[in-house]
Design a protein around this motif. Sequence first.
Motif, PDB file in Angstrom:
ATOM      1  N   ILE A   1       2.609   5.977  -4.267  1.00 12.82           N
ATOM      2  CA  ILE A   1       1.220   5.813  -4.710  1.00 12.82           C
ATOM      3  C   ILE A   1       0.321   6.662  -3.813  1.00 12.82           C
ATOM      4  N   ARG A   2      -0.433   7.543  -4.461  1.00 15.39           N
ATOM      5  CA  ARG A   2      -1.299   8.458  -3.699  1.00 15.39           C
ATOM      6  C   ARG A   2      -2.779   8.236  -3.965  1.00 15.39           C
ATOM      7  N   LYS A   3      -3.093   7.264  -4.846  1.00 18.03           N
ATOM      8  CA  LYS A   3      -4.505   6.904  -5.089  1.00 18.03           C
ATOM      9  C   LYS A   3      -4.673   5.436  -4.752  1.00 18.03           C
ATOM     10  N   TYR A   4      -5.701   5.170  -3.933  1.00 22.83           N
ATOM     11  CA  TYR A   4      -5.877   3.808  -3.431  1.00 22.83           C
ATOM     12  C   TYR A   4      -7.274   3.298  -3.734  1.00 22.83           C
ATOM     13  N   LYS A   5      -7.373   1.986  -3.967  1.00 26.12           N
ATOM     14  CA  LYS A   5      -8.686   1.370  -4.157  1.00 26.12           C
ATOM     15  C   LYS A   5      -9.444   1.383  -2.834  1.00 26.12           C
ATOM     16  N   ASP A   6     -10.763   1.403  -2.957  1.00 20.99           N
ATOM     17  CA  ASP A   6     -11.604   1.411  -1.757  1.00 20.99           C
ATOM     18  C   ASP A   6     -11.709  -0.018  -1.205  1.00 20.99           C
ATOM     19  N   LEU A   7     -10.591  -0.532  -0.776  1.00 22.69           N
ATOM     20  CA  LEU A   7     -10.508  -1.920  -0.296  1.00 22.69           C
ATOM     21  C   LEU A   7      -9.744  -1.934   1.014  1.00 22.69           C
ATOM     22  N   GLN A   8     -10.255  -2.679   1.978  1.00 26.37           N
ATOM     23  CA  GLN A   8      -9.510  -2.807   3.236  1.00 26.37           C
ATOM     24  C   GLN A   8      -8.293  -3.711   3.012  1.00 26.37           C
ATOM     25  N   ILE A   9      -7.275  -3.511   3.800  1.00 31.99           N
ATOM     26  CA  ILE A   9      -6.075  -4.353   3.712  1.00 31.99           C
ATOM     27  C   ILE A   9      -6.245  -5.516   4.698  1.00 31.99           C
ATOM     28  N   GLU A  10      -5.945  -6.725   4.220  1.00 28.28           N
ATOM     29  CA  GLU A  10      -6.060  -7.902   5.078  1.00 28.28           C
ATOM     30  C   GLU A  10      -5.168  -7.746   6.318  1.00 28.28           C
ATOM     31  N   LYS A  11      -5.689  -8.238   7.452  1.00 25.33           N
ATOM     32  CA  LYS A  11      -4.956  -8.120   8.717  1.00 25.33           C
ATOM     33  C   LYS A  11      -3.562  -8.770   8.613  1.00 25.33           C
ATOM     34  N   GLU A  12      -3.493  -9.923   7.907  1.00 26.77           N
ATOM     35  CA  GLU A  12      -2.202 -10.618   7.800  1.00 26.77           C
ATOM     36  C   GLU A  12      -1.159  -9.728   7.108  1.00 26.77           C
ATOM     37  N   LYS A  13      -1.622  -8.944   6.140  1.00 24.93           N
ATOM     38  CA  LYS A  13      -0.678  -8.081   5.420  1.00 24.93           C
ATOM     39  C   LYS A  13      -0.182  -6.950   6.316  1.00 24.93           C
ATOM     40  N   ILE A  14      -1.102  -6.381   7.091  1.00 27.38           N
ATOM     41  CA  ILE A  14      -0.697  -5.322   8.037  1.00 27.38           C
ATOM     42  C   ILE A  14       0.315  -5.910   9.029  1.00 27.38           C
ATOM     43  N   ASP A  15       0.001  -7.111   9.527  1.00 22.51           N
ATOM     44  CA  ASP A  15       0.897  -7.762  10.498  1.00 22.51           C
ATOM     45  C   ASP A  15       2.279  -7.997   9.878  1.00 22.51           C
TER      46      ASP A  15
END
Length: 169
Positions: free
Chosen positions: A8-22
């Motif tokens: 996927i090379r196109k992303y929504k202008d939305l931050q990723i939740e910290k829990e998901k990054i973790d």
Amino acid sequence: MFSTRRSIRKYKDLQIEKEKIDTIIENTLFSPTSKNRRPWEFIIVQDRENIEAISKVREMGSSFLNGAPCVMLVIGDPNASEIWIEDTSIAAYAIQLAAHEQGLGTCWVQIRLREHSGDLTASEYLKEKFGIPGHMEVACAIGIGYPDEEKAPHELTNELHAKVHHERY
Ligand SMILES: Cc1cc2nc3c(=O)[nH]c(=O)nc-3n(C[C@H](O)[C@H](O)[C@H](O)COP(=O)(O)O)c2cc1C
């Protein structure tokens, strides 16, 4: 989970939740490595200017990263293991699968053996910008974000099945 992953090379202008990054990075830290040497390190980049700098790492093939809310740099330590390329590759794919499981899209951008410009390698460019020790190598950058494009899963064609052999080639 494996069959629905696409780059996927196109992303929504939305931050990723910290829990998901973790969750993504914790899953990645369980990756298998040769002799359990774990010759990798990661930089999680979410600052807009830093992401823009990464998106310019190559003349082609990396600009889409500028639209990603998060980029993870996968760094190998050749002094820690001669098998660092395999180990960083497994970790990079773990990032992709863990992100996919969280409903996120990803795309791998190749850094190792790629040029930035002139006589500067893509890895050298990133090492300089992100304070990465000189003996280490940036293997790849993984763009991550909520997908803003839809891609059908690949089909398991006869051609693909023909790559699989039983007992002998
Ligand atoms: C080792 C590797 C290097 C890749 N390098 C790039 C890259 O530099 N830029 C890019 O846009 N995609 C890159 N990709 C993504 C591939 O183009 C993509 O995985 C391939 O076309 C298959 O599509 P899929 O991931 O949707 O199944 C790379 C993938 C791999 C595994």
